[in-house]
Design a protein around this motif. Structure first.
Motif, mmCIF file in Angstrom:
data_model
loop_
_atom_site.group_PDB
_atom_site.id
_atom_site.type_symbol
_atom_site.label_atom_id
_atom_site.label_comp_id
_atom_site.label_asym_id
_atom_site.label_seq_id
_atom_site.Cartn_x
_atom_site.Cartn_y
_atom_site.Cartn_z
ATOM 1 N N HIS A 121 28.444 56.193 -88.928
ATOM 2 C CA HIS A 121 29.157 56.974 -89.205
ATOM 3 C C HIS A 121 29.339 57.727 -87.610
ATOM 4 N N HIS A 122 30.793 57.824 -87.079
ATOM 5 C CA HIS A 122 30.850 58.431 -86.144
ATOM 6 C C HIS A 122 29.952 58.300 -84.801
ATOM 7 N N THR A 123 29.637 57.455 -84.677
ATOM 8 C CA THR A 123 28.798 56.150 -84.079
ATOM 9 C C THR A 123 29.182 56.876 -82.358
ATOM 10 N N ILE A 180 27.921 55.220 -103.626
ATOM 11 C CA ILE A 180 26.979 55.779 -103.004
ATOM 12 C C ILE A 180 26.310 56.288 -103.852
ATOM 13 N N SER A 181 24.954 56.788 -103.585
ATOM 14 C CA SER A 181 24.233 57.024 -104.203
ATOM 15 C C SER A 181 23.940 58.443 -102.918
ATOM 16 N N ALA A 192 21.406 56.735 -92.491
ATOM 17 C CA ALA A 192 21.909 55.058 -91.999
ATOM 18 C C ALA A 192 21.828 54.227 -93.591
ATOM 19 N N TYR A 193 20.865 54.440 -94.253
ATOM 20 C CA TYR A 193 21.475 53.548 -95.793
ATOM 21 C C TYR A 193 22.289 53.953 -96.335
ATOM 22 N N ILE A 194 23.092 54.343 -96.431
ATOM 23 C CA ILE A 194 24.834 55.369 -96.689
ATOM 24 C C ILE A 194 24.977 53.884 -96.081
#
Length: 219
Positions: A121-123, A180-181, A192-194
């Protein structure tokens, strides 16, 4: 710690050969069949030159499966440290014992990453921070193709004058949108998981019950 790489000409040539597949061939791959590495970095700040990476967290994603058991996480020994940023990421200077130094951590990360496509996210921020670290240590910069969930998410939104579209959407906003939690938010592995879950949600919307090719994500 296993040292997978040596700073040698032979190693550099071997590493770069991983990226010899023609780009047109890569883009014709199905998204589901492609190995992605979803990553996030926690850093001492946002200055590409003066700040440093504290932690890299990465998770493989393929065939719609987030392979937590094969995840990668490394905390890096710090010579440079900013106490103010610790209030966000929670990483204390001596929190993890026996940390690898920067070049050791980068070597392990490159071995793990291989030629996979990077998702973040925002690579631009994460990739630039990693590339600056690689340059400092005489290692080749990343050649991997990248995808940005911040950009891809906007592709799922309706084009309508009645809707207020933003130029940028945060990871928190995507987590809220997709329910998403955010329990481990602002940790490299947690973010990374989100991001991985958000990517799956986004591609499910984009595929519209059809086979989704990589080239469709790069339009």
């Amino acid at each position: 710690m296993i040292h997978f790489f040596k700073k040698s000409k032979n190693w550099v040539l071997s590493f770069l050969k991983k990226f010899e597949k023609p780009i047109d061939e890569i883009l014709l791959q199905e998204v589901d069949a492609t190995r992605f590495i979803v990553l996030d970095t926690e850093t001492t700040g946002f200055d590409y030159t003066n700040d440093r990476i504290l932690c890299i967290g990465a998770i493989p994603l393929q065939n719609g499966v987030i392979a937590i058991a094969d995840s990668f996480e490394v905390y890096i020994k710090q010579d440079h440290y900013d106490k103010t940023s610790a209030q966000i990421h929670g990483i204390l200077k001596d929190w993890v014992m026996d940390r690898p130094n920067e070049i050791e951590a980068l070597q392990e990360f490159l071995h793990y990453l291989g030629d996979s496509i990077i998702i973040a996210h925002h690579t631009t921020f994460d990739v630039t921070m990693i590339n600056r670290a690689l340059e400092r240590n005489g290692l080749p910069v990343l050649k991997n193709k990248t995808l940005d969930t911040a950009v891809l998410y906007k592709r799922t939104l309706l084009n309508s004058n009645l809707l207020d579209r933003k130029d940028n959407y945060t990871l928190d906003e995507l987590a809220d949108k997709f329910d998403i939690s955010k329990k481990d938010r602002h940790t490299a592995m947690g973010d990374a998981y989100i991001t991985a879950i958000a990517f799956l949600k986004i591609t499910n919307k984009l595929r519209n019950k059809k086979v989704l090719l990589l080239k469709q994500l790069y339009r």
